[in-house]
Design a protein around this motif. Structure first.
Motif, PDB file in Angstrom:
ATOM      1  N   ASN A 132      38.756  40.303  32.104  1.00 22.62           N
ATOM      2  CA  ASN A 132      38.660  39.444  31.177  1.00 22.62           C
ATOM      3  C   ASN A 132      37.044  39.315  30.448  1.00 22.62           C
TER       4      ASN A 132
ATOM      5  N   ARG B 199      36.501  32.904  29.859  1.00 20.68           N
ATOM      6  CA  ARG B 199      37.675  33.806  30.209  1.00 20.68           C
ATOM      7  C   ARG B 199      37.350  34.115  31.623  1.00 20.68           C
TER       8      ARG B 199
ATOM      9  N   GLU C  81      34.384  33.625  25.121  1.00 18.72           N
ATOM     10  CA  GLU C  81      34.467  34.831  26.049  1.00 18.72           C
ATOM     11  C   GLU C  81      33.908  34.428  27.587  1.00 18.72           C
TER      12      GLU C  81
END
Length: 333
Positions: free
Chosen positions: A278, A238, A235
């Motif tokens: 993102n 990103r 995560e």
């Protein structure tokens, strides 16, 4: 050129300069981009302070220097301003490619002055002829250095060949040229300084800050959970690179559609949006995608990918534009 510059190498810095005239009461608005909407009210990214064309004197000025190996174009400009011409105007701050304030166009390529080494951008003023290499695409009308001369050649032909060789030797010692111009797509204020207010305003309108749900997670004993926003490495990856954007405007200066935001919000603002789209912690993903799903938002992007060239932070801006386009399409389904 080679990685190192010889000590006796002469380089000409050809600077595109602009001296504005004193402002008058009657001013005319800067012509809009042919890609833009005619009505300013239809563009949600239009600036509240419309840009006006600045009249003035545009000219080029050459400065002859002998740079040291590893010297940047910014180093040369600082030397010129301190020792020769204090009127030369350009913008810079950190000098190490972090602030992004010194974006210009060097030999037609948008880049930062502080990261552009002289040896990487110096180009020959006259391309010398290579001995023995003949371009078959053109019919040569004169003798070429290195061409064999038959036994029955006249003395005049030999003399012409030797003269051509002398010319080539002279051409190889001509100074190299580095052409420095203001960043394209932005109105010029003075010399190499451009107005980036519109770009910064457009970035701000897309809310480039984290919007969490505002709730504090608590542990079973009622204490605040310090790991509320803990993320997985996937995560973080990103958006981590996108958070390094320094808003230098190089991607916008490379974009053939962007013209001061008249028609296209520009890749800089969209990269800032992509950074939070993102981010798994942000709760406004849908709203962010809807904000850019307009004729002057991501829809105006023509997928030319010119914005991917020479990003000082290593961001593939063209790829981010493509990813945003796909995310907007998926959100609208």
């Amino acid at each position: 050129m080679s990685d190192d510059i010889a000590q006796d190498t002469t380089v000409i810095l050809r600077i595109h300069r602009f001296t504005p005239k004193p402002e008058t009461k009657r001013t005319r608005r800067r012509p809009s981009s042919p890609f833009g909407n005619k009505s300013r009210n239809s563009n949600p990214f239009a600036s509240s302070h419309p840009q006006r064309g600045i009249k003035g004197n545009r000219f080029t000025q050459d400065y002859t220097i002998q740079p040291r190996s590893g010297q940047t174009v910014l180093d040369c400009l600082l030397s010129i301003k301190r020792d020769y011409d204090p009127t030369l105007a350009f913008r810079y701050s950190c000098g190490h490619g972090v602030c992004g304030s010194d974006a210009v166009s060097i030999n037609g390529t948008p880049t930062l002055l502080c990261t552009a080494k002289v040896e990487d951008y110096a180009k020959s003023q006259v391309q010398p002829s290579n001995a023995g290499n003949v371009d078959e695409g053109f019919r040569h009308t004169g003798n070429i250095t290195g061409t064999a001369i038959s036994d029955n050649s006249s003395a005049s032909q030999v003399g012409n060949t030797e003269q051509a060789g002398d010319v080539n030797r002279i051409e190889s010692h001509l100074p190299t040229i580095i052409e420095v111009a203001p960043l394209p797509g932005f109105p010029v204020l003075r010399d190499l300084i451009v107005d980036i207010d519109r770009m910064m305003e457009q970035i701000a309108r897309l809310q480039p800050h984290l919007e969490a749900d505002g709730k504090l997670a608590k542990t079973s004993d009622g204490k605040i959970d310090m790991f509320e926003y803990l993320q997985h490495p996937e995560e973080l990856k990103r958006y981590e690179l996108l958070s390094n954007c320094i808003s230098c405007g190089i991607c916008e200066g490379s974009c053939p559609v962007y013209a001061g935001g008249e028609a296209f919000v520009g890749p800089a603002a969209l990269v800032a949006t992509s950074r939070f789209v993102n981010d798994s912690r942000d709760r406004l993903t849908g709203e962010r995608l809807e904000a850019i799903a307009t004729d002057d938002g991501i829809i105006a992007c023509q997928s030319v990918r010119a914005c991917s060239r020479k990003c000082p932070r290593g961001i593939d801006v063209g790829e981010e534009m493509w990813q945003l386009t796909e995310q907007v399409k998926s959100h609208q389904v």
